[in-house]
Enzyme design. Structure first.
Site, PDB file in Angstrom:
ATOM      1  N   CYS A 286       0.813  -1.225   0.000  1.00  0.00           N
ATOM      2  CA  CYS A 286       0.000   0.000   0.000  1.00  0.00           C
ATOM      3  C   CYS A 286       0.845   1.274   0.000  1.00  0.00           C
ATOM      4  CB  CYS A 286      -0.943   0.006   1.193  1.00  0.00           C
ATOM      5  SG  CYS A 286      -2.010  -1.432   1.219  1.00  0.00           S
TER       6      CYS A 286
ATOM      7  N   HIS B  68      -3.261   7.192   2.673  1.00  0.00           N
ATOM      8  CA  HIS B  68      -3.717   5.882   2.204  1.00  0.00           C
ATOM      9  C   HIS B  68      -5.085   5.614   2.835  1.00  0.00           C
ATOM     10  CE1 HIS B  68      -4.060   1.800   1.140  1.00  0.00           C
ATOM     11  NE2 HIS B  68      -3.787   1.324   2.338  1.00  0.00           N
TER      12      HIS B  68
ATOM     13  N   ASN C 224     -10.312   0.328   0.110  1.00  0.00           N
ATOM     14  CA  ASN C 224      -8.844   0.316   0.140  1.00  0.00           C
ATOM     15  C   ASN C 224      -8.332  -0.201  -1.199  1.00  0.00           C
ATOM     16  OD1 ASN C 224      -6.134  -0.294   0.517  1.00  0.00           O
ATOM     17  ND2 ASN C 224      -6.420  -1.297   2.506  1.00  0.00           N
TER      18      ASN C 224
HETATM   19  O1  UT7 Z   1      -3.898  -1.291   3.505  1.00  0.00           O
HETATM   20  C1  UT7 Z   1      -2.878  -1.816   4.296  1.00  0.00           C
HETATM   21  C2  UT7 Z   1      -3.101  -1.573   5.697  1.00  0.00           C
HETATM   22  N1  UT7 Z   1      -4.350  -2.154   6.139  1.00  0.00           N
HETATM   23  C3  UT7 Z   1      -4.926  -1.646   7.182  1.00  0.00           C
HETATM   24  O2  UT7 Z   1      -4.437  -0.660   7.671  1.00  0.00           O
HETATM   25  C4  UT7 Z   1      -6.131  -2.336   7.789  1.00  0.00           C
HETATM   26  C5  UT7 Z   1      -6.000  -2.297   9.284  1.00  0.00           C
HETATM   27  N2  UT7 Z   1      -7.057  -2.979  10.018  1.00  0.00           N
HETATM   28  C6  UT7 Z   1      -8.341  -2.564  10.046  1.00  0.00           C
HETATM   29  O3  UT7 Z   1      -8.706  -1.634   9.363  1.00  0.00           O
HETATM   30  C7  UT7 Z   1      -9.285  -3.242  10.988  1.00  0.00           C
HETATM   31  O4  UT7 Z   1      -8.548  -4.047  11.879  1.00  0.00           O
HETATM   32  C8  UT7 Z   1     -10.374  -4.118  10.288  1.00  0.00           C
HETATM   33  C9  UT7 Z   1     -11.367  -3.230   9.582  1.00  0.00           C
HETATM   34  C10 UT7 Z   1      -9.711  -5.073   9.320  1.00  0.00           C
HETATM   35  C11 UT7 Z   1     -11.137  -4.929  11.333  1.00  0.00           C
HETATM   36  O5  UT7 Z   1     -11.717  -4.052  12.290  1.00  0.00           O
HETATM   37  P1  UT7 Z   1     -11.507  -4.322  13.852  1.00  0.00           P
HETATM   38  O6  UT7 Z   1     -12.282  -3.308  14.563  1.00  0.00           O
HETATM   39  O7  UT7 Z   1     -10.057  -4.396  14.099  1.00  0.00           O
HETATM   40  O8  UT7 Z   1     -12.225  -5.716  14.028  1.00  0.00           O
HETATM   41  P2  UT7 Z   1     -11.610  -7.053  14.620  1.00  0.00           P
HETATM   42  O9  UT7 Z   1     -10.762  -7.722  13.612  1.00  0.00           O
HETATM   43  O10 UT7 Z   1     -11.053  -6.782  15.975  1.00  0.00           O
HETATM   44  O11 UT7 Z   1     -12.949  -7.908  14.814  1.00  0.00           O
HETATM   45  C12 UT7 Z   1     -13.958  -7.511  15.752  1.00  0.00           C
HETATM   46  C13 UT7 Z   1     -15.125  -8.446  15.585  1.00  0.00           C
HETATM   47  C14 UT7 Z   1     -14.728  -9.907  15.559  1.00  0.00           C
HETATM   48  O12 UT7 Z   1     -15.750 -10.649  16.211  1.00  0.00           O
HETATM   49  P3  UT7 Z   1     -15.541 -11.136  17.744  1.00  0.00           P
HETATM   50  O13 UT7 Z   1     -14.320 -11.995  17.707  1.00  0.00           O
HETATM   51  O14 UT7 Z   1     -15.357  -9.880  18.543  1.00  0.00           O
HETATM   52  O15 UT7 Z   1     -16.818 -11.856  18.013  1.00  0.00           O
HETATM   53  C15 UT7 Z   1     -14.760 -10.251  14.092  1.00  0.00           C
HETATM   54  O16 UT7 Z   1     -15.034 -11.616  13.861  1.00  0.00           O
HETATM   55  O17 UT7 Z   1     -15.775  -8.173  14.338  1.00  0.00           O
HETATM   56  C16 UT7 Z   1     -15.908  -9.401  13.608  1.00  0.00           C
HETATM   57  N3  UT7 Z   1     -15.841  -9.084  12.193  1.00  0.00           N
HETATM   58  C17 UT7 Z   1     -16.924  -8.796  11.461  1.00  0.00           C
HETATM   59  N4  UT7 Z   1     -18.218  -8.719  11.777  1.00  0.00           N
HETATM   60  C18 UT7 Z   1     -19.069  -8.377  10.793  1.00  0.00           C
HETATM   61  C19 UT7 Z   1     -14.742  -9.013  11.399  1.00  0.00           C
HETATM   62  N5  UT7 Z   1     -15.106  -8.677  10.159  1.00  0.00           N
HETATM   63  C20 UT7 Z   1     -16.452  -8.540  10.171  1.00  0.00           C
HETATM   64  C21 UT7 Z   1     -17.398  -8.199   9.189  1.00  0.00           C
HETATM   65  N6  UT7 Z   1     -18.694  -8.135   9.545  1.00  0.00           N
HETATM   66  N7  UT7 Z   1     -17.057  -7.919   7.903  1.00  0.00           N
END
Ligand code: UT7
Length: 327
Positions: A113, A253, A283
């Protein structure tokens, strides 16, 4: 060394729109979760006939138009991408053929990225040293081809598109004033496409296990993205001898609105001066910054003399920030 400026910008987005509601039908997710956790509403998806070089060529033509140059004037094409048309030849060579830039030498650059920031700095050095007069720097991706459409934690994030700039010697003003880049290969495992290279060549098993798609430890990546992008902004500003008050726009980004807000908060920089388009495009990895730049320039909100700050972070890890005075 000559001063180097951006002489024109262009971008191309595929026609097909994939909304959060469409994704609700594919995986166990909701529009509300995607919107509140990422800020994304919809993204573009390339047609079956479009590969990365097609998107890049359209963006390049648009950038050449805006610079008032023809493809024959271009001495270098650098394409930043993690989704090349094929392992080789480079996507840049395919763009060269598509636009007829016969005088150019061409290469791809892979810094995930952060690719556009790295590619812009690479091209700057070629132009600054007098090695070439005009260069095309393109960030282009068809991330939909590298997305695991069964994985709700990643498939809601990515989109396809390309953005391009023409760089040449600065005629008025400072042009590119400073760039700060860094990498941390110790953390390579947190964001990757595991298979398809020499470590894990393609087999029936790797395809069945969907190892040719993007895998990400989202929470870890998030933390590093906020810190590294904030630090890169500070470092680039210091190198340029500027304060944050001197900056008209930050063009970051576009991975997650919460990451962007956290950076603005840490820098104590007003969100109204941070350009955000991820709600419409998601993204797009290396295409994020140049597409955002082109939109902002075409909206008439960038004036001659404005200082812009580009910043990005991605797999590797890689990161970088560039300060530029707009011509
Ligand atoms: O481009 C290169 C760099 N990339 C980035 O900078 C991306 C960085 N990361 C992020 O933007 C975020 O970490 C994400 C958007 C990928 C995820 O958001 P988060 O707030 O960190 O969520 P998480 O991974 O901590 O997941 C929280 C909960 C989980 O459920 P439990 O374990 O708390 O029950 C996930 O299973 O949200 C769940 N979850 C979803 N729920 C509904 C993960 N994806 C989804 C989804 N829909 N699409």
């Amino acid at each position: 060394m000559r001063r180097v400026a951006i002489a024109g910008t262009g971008s191309y987005l595929p026609k097909k729109v994939l909304s959060n509601h469409d994704l609700e039908k594919l995986v166990d997710t909701t529009n509300e979760w995607i919107l509140t956790r990422t800020g994304i509403s919809e993204r573009r998806i390339a047609s079956d006939k479009e590969a990365t070089s097609d998107l890049c060529a359209e963006a390049a033509k648009c950038a050449l138009d805006s610079a008032g140059l023809s493809s024959a004037d271009i001495g270098l094409i650098v394409v930043a991408t993690i989704t090349p048309d094929m392992p080789f030849p480079s996507t840049a060579c395919l763009v060269q053929q598509a636009i007829g830039a016969e005088a150019a030498f061409c290469m791809d650059l892979e810094a995930a990225c952060s690719g556009f920031i790295y590619a812009l700095e690479t091209a700057r050095l070629y132009v600054a040293s007098g090695h070439v007069n005009n260069a095309l720097v393109i960030g282009g991706e068809t991330l939909s081809r590298a997305t695991d459409w069964h994985d709700r934690s990643t498939c809601v994030l990515f989109g396809d598109g390309a953005g391009a700039v023409v760089v040449r010697r600065a005629v008025r003003g400072m042009g590119i004033m400073a760039c700060s880049m860094g990498s941390d290969g110790r953390l390579w495992d947190l964001l990757k496409i595991p298979a398809g290279g020499s470590r894990m060549p393609a087999t029936h098993e790797t395809v069945e296990a969907r190892l040719h798609t993007i895998k990400m430890e989202g929470r870890e990546v998030f933390k590093h993205a906020v810190k590294c992008m904030t630090d890169a902004c500070v470092s680039a500003l210091n190198k340029a001898g500027l304060n944050k008050e001197d900056i008209a726009w930050i063009i970051p980004h576009q991975a997650n609105r919460r990451i962007i807000s956290a950076i603005a908060e840490r820098l104590e920089f007003p969100m109204e001066k941070v350009y955000v388009n991820l709600d419409r495009v998601g993204n797009m990895s290396g295409a994020s910054v140049p597409v955002a730049l082109d939109e902002l320039v075409r909206s008439g909100k960038v004036n001659s003399g404005d200082r812009l700050l580009f910043v990005a972070f991605g797999g590797g890890f890689t990161w970088g920030a560039t300060v530029i005075e707009w011509e």
